[in-house]
Design an enzyme around this catalytic site. Structure first.
Site, PDB file in Angstrom:
ATOM      1  N   SER A   1      45.021  43.011  37.537  1.00  0.00           N
ATOM      2  CA  SER A   1      45.844  43.590  38.603  1.00  0.00           C
ATOM      3  C   SER A   1      46.352  44.952  38.157  1.00  0.00           C
ATOM      4  O   SER A   1      46.139  45.366  37.017  1.00  0.00           O
ATOM      5  CB  SER A   1      47.014  42.664  38.905  1.00  0.00           C
ATOM      6  OG  SER A   1      47.946  42.743  37.846  1.00  0.00           O
ATOM      7  N   LYS A   2      47.029  45.614  39.076  1.00  0.00           N
ATOM      8  CA  LYS A   2      47.488  46.982  38.806  1.00  0.00           C
ATOM      9  C   LYS A   2      48.303  47.086  37.527  1.00  0.00           C
ATOM     10  O   LYS A   2      48.314  48.112  36.863  1.00  0.00           O
ATOM     11  CB  LYS A   2      48.311  47.493  39.990  1.00  0.00           C
ATOM     12  CG  LYS A   2      47.429  47.769  41.196  1.00  0.00           C
ATOM     13  CD  LYS A   2      47.892  49.015  41.946  1.00  0.00           C
ATOM     14  CE  LYS A   2      46.862  49.443  42.962  1.00  0.00           C
ATOM     15  NZ  LYS A   2      47.196  49.098  44.333  1.00  0.00           N
ATOM     16  N   ARG A   3      48.985  46.000  37.226  1.00  0.00           N
ATOM     17  CA  ARG A   3      49.826  46.013  36.034  1.00  0.00           C
ATOM     18  C   ARG A   3      48.995  46.243  34.759  1.00  0.00           C
ATOM     19  O   ARG A   3      49.498  46.700  33.739  1.00  0.00           O
ATOM     20  CB  ARG A   3      50.583  44.682  36.067  1.00  0.00           C
ATOM     21  CG  ARG A   3      50.968  43.969  34.887  1.00  0.00           C
ATOM     22  CD  ARG A   3      51.733  42.730  35.330  1.00  0.00           C
ATOM     23  NE  ARG A   3      50.860  41.569  35.396  1.00  0.00           N
ATOM     24  CZ  ARG A   3      50.501  40.866  34.355  1.00  0.00           C
ATOM     25  NH1 ARG A   3      50.912  41.203  33.153  1.00  0.00           N
ATOM     26  NH2 ARG A   3      49.717  39.825  34.489  1.00  0.00           N
ATOM     27  N   HIS A   4      47.718  45.951  34.802  1.00  0.00           N
ATOM     28  CA  HIS A   4      46.859  46.172  33.629  1.00  0.00           C
ATOM     29  C   HIS A   4      46.209  47.550  33.627  1.00  0.00           C
ATOM     30  O   HIS A   4      45.405  47.862  32.763  1.00  0.00           O
ATOM     31  CB  HIS A   4      45.728  45.137  33.606  1.00  0.00           C
ATOM     32  CG  HIS A   4      46.217  43.744  33.578  1.00  0.00           C
ATOM     33  ND1 HIS A   4      46.152  42.907  34.668  1.00  0.00           N
ATOM     34  CD2 HIS A   4      46.811  43.032  32.590  1.00  0.00           C
ATOM     35  CE1 HIS A   4      46.669  41.743  34.348  1.00  0.00           C
ATOM     36  NE2 HIS A   4      47.078  41.792  33.097  1.00  0.00           N
ATOM     37  N   GLY A   5      46.502  48.351  34.620  1.00  0.00           N
ATOM     38  CA  GLY A   5      45.848  49.662  34.718  1.00  0.00           C
ATOM     39  C   GLY A   5      45.181  49.738  36.074  1.00  0.00           C
ATOM     40  O   GLY A   5      45.503  48.976  36.987  1.00  0.00           O
TER      41      GLY A   5
END
Ligand code: GLU
Length: 480
Positions: A248-252
């Protein structure tokens, strides 16, 4: 069309940015088509009007085009089965729903949303989920409520379906629901729309994300109810972040286009994505596009989730950039800079100049983004630097100035201004001046490029040419 023709599709819902997971699935479908000399279809699944996002279809196409994933039929190029946009094919789904009602495989449901939400609340306590089938065997209730159409699932027994990735998968029917296939607004749900289209478009392999596996028994039963042969199914594994949670966005970045923005080259991205859930032989990492197109097979898609490792992508990108020939790298850089103008360079440099520079930097680029800071001096009239940077370790202003003056004299005299002659002259000069070669080159590097870290110096001086190089050395000397 021969009965065995391979036809695959990518069927995105235009609900946002093209997620790398979706594009990876598209890639598997495309490679299956190419490896089988078949056709690849792009179909827009926009039947959920509330989730539609402006520009999302264009972004999907842009991501595919960037990667060189070409489609044979689609919303823009048309094809014999068009239109390739589901909201423009509504009649077909309504007819199909009617057919299922007539044959007793589907029914109209008049339950109000209030009733359904009460049901859900009550079920929240009891554990059983899904519709209670109240309208399944009742005469239609006249009233003001516009009905939905639900598919009648068998309530006992099992449904076994073959999936290329997982083998035979068996589902218990009593756990399955009577899903809505046509909504009260006359729009189909995914279950009906994709199935009708896969049939009409003669799709041979339905390749899609693992999240659809639980819906497979419903789809298998629907094919049966229509009396149609289903396509072969392949549910491809999820992509996880290195911490094994859903990517998800939290990983990049998760949008495919943001990888273009970060300076990855399409061939590297394509190769990297192809290995997310597939392997040629469990060993080979670098597999050029043409080999992928020949050698991909769904039989080697893994069941276990794939892990998205950015460091592997970085490595792969470096490998691809290094292997590019100078003209290709120059073209890739120009394209990249056109889309994402770098702060360091005004306007776009000349192609032939950039082609000469390309071999000097290709080894050093992890990403196309690294190129502008490394090469900007080539495209500037004058380079800016702090005069103190000219002075190397073990030298002072005076010795630096004389090194510059001596270099000027040596370079001016060179009959040929090529990197070999430049190298030879400067090495001799360093000895004459009693300097280490590194010291002399350090002085000249800053004078000519304005940077302490720069592409190989002799080639750089050659490309800059005699006039510009000497002017830079002269300017440097004047600053001391
Ligand atoms: N529109 C569906 C999605 O975006 C497509 C699934 C499929 O490939 O059948 O998830």
């Amino acid at each position: 069309m021969p009965a065995s023709a391979v036809r695959t599709r990518y069927a995105p819902s235009p609900t946002g940015e093209p997620h790398v997971g979706n594009i990876r699935t598209a890639l598997f479908a495309w490679l299956t088509a190419r490896a089988g000399n078949g056709a690849f279809v792009l179909r827009i699944e926009d039947t959920d009007q509330r989730r539609k996002v402006e520009g999302a279809v264009e972004m999907q196409m842009e991501a595919l085009r960037w990667l060189g994933v070409d489609w044979d039929e689609g919303p823009d190029v048309g094809g014999p089965y068009g239109p390739y946009v589901q909201s423009q094919r509504l009649d077909r789904y309504r007819e199909a729903a009617d057919r299922l009602i007539e044959s007793g495989h589907a029914y109209r449901c008049y339950c109000s949303t209030e009733r359904l939400s009460k049901l859900r609340k009550a079920q929240g306590q009891s554990g059983r989920a899904g519709y209670d089938r109240r309208c399944r065997d009742r005469a239609p209730e006249a009233g003001t409520i516009a009905p939905v159409v639900r598919f009648k699932m068998p309530v006992e027994g099992e449904t076994a379906v073959h999936d290329i990735v997982r083998g035979v998968v068996t589902f218990k029917n009593d756990l399955l629901d009577d899903h809505v296939i046509l909504k009260s607004d006359g729009f189909p749900t995914y279950h009906l729309a994709h199935l009708v289209d896969d049939r009409l478009m003669e799709i041979s392999h339905a390749i899609r994300a693992e999240e659809w596996l639980p819906s497979l028994p419903l789809h298998a039963r629907m094919y049966e109810a229509f009396g149609w042969d289903p396509p072969q199914f392949a549910h491809v594994p999820n992509i996880l972040a290195p911490d094994r949670s859903k990517l998800s966005k939290r990983h990049g970045a998760t949008s495919t286009l943001s990888y273009r923005e970060q300076g990855y080259v399409p061939d590297a991205m394509l190769n990297f994505l192809a290995l997310l859930g597939w392997s040629l032989d469990d060993r080979t990492d670098l597999i050029p596009r043409e080999d992928l197109k020949r050698q991909f097979s769904l039989g080697r898609v893994s069941r276990s989730p794939a892990v998205f490792q950015t460091d592997k992508l970085d490595w792969m990108n470096g490998q691809y950039v290094k292997a590019m020939d100078p003209a290709d790298l120059a073209r890739a850089l120009l394209q990249f800079w056109r889309l994402h103008p770098p702060g360091e360079i005004d306007g776009l440099p000349d192609t032939s100049l950039l082609t000469r520079i390309a071999p000097l930097i290709s080894e050093r680029l992890k990403s196309l983004r690294d190129a502008a800071p490394l090469t900007a001096f080539f495209f500037k009239e004058e380079v800016a630097y702090d005069a103190a940077d000219l002075v190397q370790k073990g030298m002072d202003a005076e010795s630096t100035k004389s090194a510059l003056e001596a270099s000027l004299a040596a370079l001016e005299l060179l009959p040929e201004f090529d990197s070999q002659s430049i190298e030879q002259a400067l090495r001799v000069l360093a000895v004459d001046l009693g300097l280490k070669v590194g010291q002399l080159l350090g002085v000249l590097r800053v004078a000519v490029t304005g940077q302490r870290i720069a592409p190989p110096l002799f080639e750089t001086i050659e490309i800059l040419g005699r006039d510009r190089s000497l002017a830079a050395v002269r300017a440097a000397s004047a600053r001391l």
